[in-house]
Scaffold this active site. Structure first.
Site, short mmCIF file in Angstrom:
data_model
loop_
_atom_site.label_atom_id
_atom_site.label_comp_id
_atom_site.label_asym_id
_atom_site.label_seq_id
_atom_site.Cartn_x
_atom_site.Cartn_y
_atom_site.Cartn_z
N ASP A 56 3.34 11.48 -4.67
CA ASP A 56 4.35 10.75 -4.27
C ASP A 56 5.45 11.67 -3.80
OD1 ASP A 56 3.05 8.43 -5.10
OD2 ASP A 56 3.69 8.61 -7.33
N ASP A 108 2.53 -4.20 -7.41
CA ASP A 108 3.33 -3.58 -8.11
C ASP A 108 3.74 -4.65 -9.19
OD1 ASP A 108 2.85 -1.67 -6.50
OD2 ASP A 108 5.05 -1.41 -6.00
#
Length: 235
Positions: A128, A8
């Site tokens: 998500d 990330d």
């Protein structure tokens, strides 16, 4: 089952967020070094997320270019891909596949155009959620859409790869919610990649037992709880 390291990107660094909270990040240094480490340890695919683009606070295009130039394995790119132009840009940066989330939930017409433009092999959809409560816009906004209804609609549209992340557990090393993963697996008929909370080889064994095709692993790799070079998680 494929183990896919997640890198990330935030402000040019490799980080992990606790439960998706931008205010609770753990830095892990240079993203290129992290990517190369995972490649050298045997990864066959890397998952890159531009958190700044997902959150609307900036972008990490140059970092993505540096990672792409350093790798000899493919990578998929997620984070803030919310237009056809952003999709084409992600692929032009070297990604073998782009991952969209907010668009898939909020604008099915655009998702259909994206699938038509690049095909299902180069576009994956991210679900998500906090359990099965869907969140978008960098995990900051909850929506009322039914997660399982979305899965059915995406499959009918031609999506063939789904990434499910349990935001409640992401970056926490708390392990998986077996019941929720099992419900997602039962509802999704195609390739399924799961992330969020994976902390040990036991979690990987659970995913294998549920018939999951891939595991997104971040913090557990950075902190040595799971090692790509070891075969113990496959036993």
């Amino acid at each position: 089952m494929r183990l896919i390291p997640a890198v990330d990107l935030k402000s040019g660094k490799a980080v992990r967020l606790y439960e998706g909270d931008p205010a609770r990040e753990t830095p892990y240094g240079d993203p290129v070094e992290a990517a190369l480490r995972f490649q050298e340890e045997g990864a066959t695919l890397l998952h890159l997320v531009d958190l700044d683009r997902a959150l609307g606070t900036g972008e990490n295009r140059e970092v993505v270019r540096r990672v792409a130039a350093s790798l000899s394995i493919p990578f998929q790119l997620a984070g803030g891909i919310r237009s056809l132009e952003a999709l084409q840009e992600a692929l032009s940066l070297g990604a073998s596949r782009a991952v969209v989330g907010t668009v898939a939930v909020k604008d099915p017409g655009l998702l259909a155009r994206m699938l038509e433009a690049v095909g299902p092999d180069r576009l994956a959809v991210a679900l998500d959620a906090r359990g099965l409560e869907v969140v978008v816009s960098g995990w900051q906004e909850a929506v009322s859409a039914s997660a399982l209804d979305l899965l059915r609609a995406w499959a009918e549209m031609g999506v063939r790869t789904l990434l499910y992340t349990d935001v409640r557990r992401d970056g926490t090393l708390k392990g998986l919610d077996r019941e929720v993963v099992a419900r997602v697996r039962a509802a999704w008929p195609h390739e399924l990649i799961v992330g969020g909370g994976i902390a040990s080889p036991e979690d990987l064994h659970l995913l294998q037992a549920l018939g999951v095709d891939g595991a997104l692993v971040g913090k557990a790799l950075y902190e040595g709880r799971i090692r790509l070079k070891e075969a113990s998680w496959r036993s």
